[in-house]
Design a protein around this motif. Structure first.
Motif, PDB file in Angstrom:
ATOM      1  N   SER A 161       0.831  -1.456   0.181  1.00 36.96           N
ATOM      2  CA  SER A 161       0.062  -0.011  -0.046  1.00 36.96           C
ATOM      3  C   SER A 161       1.043   1.368   0.171  1.00 36.96           C
ATOM      4  CB  SER A 161      -0.987  -0.146   1.123  1.00 36.96           C
ATOM      5  OG  SER A 161      -0.070   0.066   2.283  1.00 36.96           O
ATOM      6  N   GLY A 162       2.033   1.184   0.150  1.00 38.07           N
ATOM      7  CA  GLY A 162       2.962   2.357   0.038  1.00 38.07           C
ATOM      8  C   GLY A 162       3.504   2.654  -1.247  1.00 38.07           C
ATOM      9  N   ILE A 163       3.529   4.078  -1.689  1.00 37.93           N
ATOM     10  CA  ILE A 163       3.603   4.490  -2.915  1.00 37.93           C
ATOM     11  C   ILE A 163       4.885   3.979  -3.663  1.00 37.93           C
ATOM     12  CG2 ILE A 163       4.939   6.331  -2.371  1.00 37.93           C
ATOM     13  CD1 ILE A 163       3.655   8.059  -4.599  1.00 37.93           C
ATOM     14  N   LEU A 164       6.109   3.586  -2.776  1.00 39.54           N
ATOM     15  CA  LEU A 164       7.287   2.954  -3.581  1.00 39.54           C
ATOM     16  C   LEU A 164       7.301   1.595  -3.876  1.00 39.54           C
ATOM     17  CD1 LEU A 164       9.992   4.670  -0.916  1.00 39.54           C
ATOM     18  CD2 LEU A 164       9.585   5.507  -3.038  1.00 39.54           C
ATOM     19  N   ASP A 165       6.306   0.854  -3.106  1.00 45.74           N
ATOM     20  CA  ASP A 165       6.127  -0.339  -3.516  1.00 45.74           C
ATOM     21  C   ASP A 165       5.150  -0.510  -4.826  1.00 45.74           C
ATOM     22  OD1 ASP A 165       6.145  -3.526  -2.801  1.00 45.74           O
ATOM     23  OD2 ASP A 165       3.837  -3.192  -2.928  1.00 45.74           O
ATOM     24  N   ARG A 166       4.228   0.317  -4.850  1.00 51.01           N
ATOM     25  CA  ARG A 166       3.109   0.089  -5.782  1.00 51.01           C
ATOM     26  C   ARG A 166       3.649   0.882  -6.986  1.00 51.01           C
ATOM     27  NH1 ARG A 166       0.894  -3.866  -4.890  1.00 51.01           N
ATOM     28  NH2 ARG A 166      -0.454  -3.066  -6.775  1.00 51.01           N
ATOM     29  N   LEU A 167       4.168   1.957  -6.975  1.00 50.00           N
ATOM     30  CA  LEU A 167       4.662   2.721  -8.213  1.00 50.00           C
ATOM     31  C   LEU A 167       6.012   2.470  -8.551  1.00 50.00           C
ATOM     32  CD1 LEU A 167       2.894   6.014  -8.101  1.00 50.00           C
ATOM     33  CD2 LEU A 167       2.088   3.734  -8.783  1.00 50.00           C
ATOM     34  N   GLY A 168       7.071   2.202  -7.504  1.00 50.91           N
ATOM     35  CA  GLY A 168       8.444   2.096  -7.445  1.00 50.91           C
ATOM     36  C   GLY A 168       9.171   3.525  -7.556  1.00 50.91           C
ATOM     37  N   PHE A 169       8.547   4.507  -7.532  1.00 52.18           N
ATOM     38  CA  PHE A 169       8.948   5.820  -7.376  1.00 52.18           C
ATOM     39  C   PHE A 169       8.151   6.993  -7.109  1.00 52.18           C
ATOM     40  CE2 PHE A 169       7.047   5.187 -11.492  1.00 52.18           C
ATOM     41  CZ  PHE A 169       6.521   6.401 -11.935  1.00 52.18           C
ATOM     42  N   ILE A 170       8.242   8.174  -6.913  1.00 50.33           N
ATOM     43  CA  ILE A 170       7.253   9.189  -6.360  1.00 50.33           C
ATOM     44  C   ILE A 170       6.941   9.912  -7.791  1.00 50.33           C
ATOM     45  CG2 ILE A 170       6.594  11.032  -4.853  1.00 50.33           C
ATOM     46  CD1 ILE A 170       8.018   9.734  -2.857  1.00 50.33           C
ATOM     47  N   THR A 188      17.307   7.035   8.082  1.00 53.09           N
ATOM     48  CA  THR A 188      18.423   6.675   7.357  1.00 53.09           C
ATOM     49  C   THR A 188      18.442   5.516   6.546  1.00 53.09           C
ATOM     50  OG1 THR A 188      19.029   5.557   9.554  1.00 53.09           O
ATOM     51  CG2 THR A 188      19.789   7.642   9.290  1.00 53.09           C
ATOM     52  N   GLU A 189      17.428   4.372   6.802  1.00 51.93           N
ATOM     53  CA  GLU A 189      17.210   3.408   6.094  1.00 51.93           C
ATOM     54  C   GLU A 189      16.450   3.636   4.940  1.00 51.93           C
ATOM     55  OE1 GLU A 189      15.272  -1.060   6.688  1.00 51.93           O
ATOM     56  OE2 GLU A 189      16.058   0.007   8.326  1.00 51.93           O
ATOM     57  N   ILE A 190      15.439   4.321   4.829  1.00 54.53           N
ATOM     58  CA  ILE A 190      14.712   4.759   3.708  1.00 54.53           C
ATOM     59  C   ILE A 190      15.529   5.708   2.767  1.00 54.53           C
ATOM     60  CG2 ILE A 190      13.535   6.881   4.488  1.00 54.53           C
ATOM     61  CD1 ILE A 190      12.048   4.174   2.263  1.00 54.53           C
ATOM     62  N   CYS A 191      16.368   6.290   3.226  1.00 55.96           N
ATOM     63  CA  CYS A 191      17.464   6.988   2.305  1.00 55.96           C
ATOM     64  C   CYS A 191      18.412   6.434   1.697  1.00 55.96           C
ATOM     65  CB  CYS A 191      17.914   8.573   2.946  1.00 55.96           C
ATOM     66  SG  CYS A 191      16.886   9.563   3.545  1.00 55.96           S
ATOM     67  N   HIS A 194      16.559   4.518  -1.087  1.00 57.13           N
ATOM     68  CA  HIS A 194      16.178   5.532  -1.913  1.00 57.13           C
ATOM     69  C   HIS A 194      16.833   6.843  -1.736  1.00 57.13           C
ATOM     70  CE1 HIS A 194      12.548   3.181  -3.488  1.00 57.13           C
ATOM     71  NE2 HIS A 194      12.424   2.656  -2.184  1.00 57.13           N
ATOM     72  N   PRO A 195      18.071   6.950  -2.363  1.00 52.26           N
ATOM     73  CA  PRO A 195      18.991   8.156  -2.073  1.00 52.26           C
ATOM     74  C   PRO A 195      18.139   9.513  -2.776  1.00 52.26           C
ATOM     75  CG  PRO A 195      20.150   6.254  -2.771  1.00 52.26           C
ATOM     76  CD  PRO A 195      18.629   6.009  -3.160  1.00 52.26           C
ATOM     77  N   GLU A 196      17.353   9.360  -3.543  1.00 50.67           N
ATOM     78  CA  GLU A 196      16.509  10.426  -4.260  1.00 50.67           C
ATOM     79  C   GLU A 196      15.375  11.091  -3.265  1.00 50.67           C
ATOM     80  OE1 GLU A 196      13.740   6.878  -5.042  1.00 50.67           O
ATOM     81  OE2 GLU A 196      15.900   7.394  -4.887  1.00 50.67           O
ATOM     82  N   LEU A 197      15.428  10.410  -2.119  1.00 50.58           N
ATOM     83  CA  LEU A 197      14.434  10.912  -1.063  1.00 50.58           C
ATOM     84  C   LEU A 197      15.364  11.739  -0.018  1.00 50.58           C
ATOM     85  CD1 LEU A 197      11.929   8.125  -0.796  1.00 50.58           C
ATOM     86  CD2 LEU A 197      11.658  10.058  -2.012  1.00 50.58           C
TER      87      LEU A 197
END
Length: 241
Positions: A161-170, A188-191, A194-197
């Motif tokens: 249900s999260g956008i990164l899982d469903r779309l792969g990007f924002i 720190t983990e999400i960055c 996904h370094p772009e975040l």
């Protein structure tokens, strides 16, 4: 400026996955005991319990943002939050028009009820609220901002249900006001994933479905006053940094 603790993702007993203990009075009482200054009611695809919680919050000195956690056509969960009755009512009309006619199975999913101040049932939602809306994420975001609300992709790190899982990007054209992380996910983990975040502004909220979970994750805002308008201005200032 003053520091205010906020939990902007709380479900009431209207959500099929929400405990029947999550009555409006119980939510406000738990928030008060945990010294939370600002909360948001974010039931699945419905705002119908939010008005009473806002009223009880005002009486208790807690600012309540009204809205919903929507499930977009892409199956992305997003928080859509408002500060006034008219915007919330207009958004509810939008939700009613786009929620599929899939009947709720109480045995499988749970009750979907609205109660009054005496915790008496005043409304039962027969359609399954966790269904996918007949509306895409950009359409919903555009309406929320037209209504001067806040649009926040929810628990962006979560599978299914999260956008990164469903779309792969924002999407670059998605105008969000913040990004919400699950209470277990370190920034720190999400960055790292996904370094772009890196450098984006992240919220932490409880996503509480049970009283004990209210406030298990909060975000602190530095505001001139405790109000929806101040929260909105604060988040938009963070986006522009």
């Amino acid at each position: 400026m003053k520091s205010y603790r906020a939990d902007l993702h709380i479900h009431s007993l209207l959500s099929p996955c929400g405990s029947l203990d999550m009555s409006p009075a119980r939510i406000i009482r738990e928030a008060k005991e945990r010294k939370i200054d600002i909360i948001a009611v974010a039931d699945h695809n419905s705002t119908r319990q939010a008005g009473l919680i806002k009223k009880l919050g005002q009486e208790a000195g807690i600012t309540v943002l009204t809205g919903a956690e929507v499930n977009t056509r892409e199956e992305v969960h997003c928080l859509c939050l408002f500060g006034d009755y008219e915007a919330t009512r207009t958004f509810q009309e939008f939700l009613d028009a786009r929620l599929p006619e899939e009947e709720n199975d109480v045995v499988i999913f749970g009750d979907q009820i609205v109660v009054d101040e005496d915790e008496q049932i005043v409304y039962t939602e027969d359609r399954l609220l966790i269904s996918t809306l007949r509306a895409g994420i950009k359409e919903i975001e555009t309406l929320v901002h037209k209504l001067n609300g806040l649009f926040i992709p929810a628990h962006i790190d979560r599978p299914y249900s999260g956008i990164l899982d469903r779309l792969g990007f924002i999407p670059e054209n998605l105008e969000y006001d913040a990004l919400e992380l699950s209470y277990r996910m370190p920034e720190t983990e999400i960055c790292g994933q996904h370094p772009e975040l890196c450098g984006k502004y992240f919220l932490r909220s409880s996503d509480a479905h049970y009283p004990k979970d209210i406030g298990r994750a909060t975000t602190t805002f530095e505001l001139e006053e405790n109000s929806f308008e101040a929260v909105r201005a604060y988040l938009r200032s963070k986006l522009n940094q």
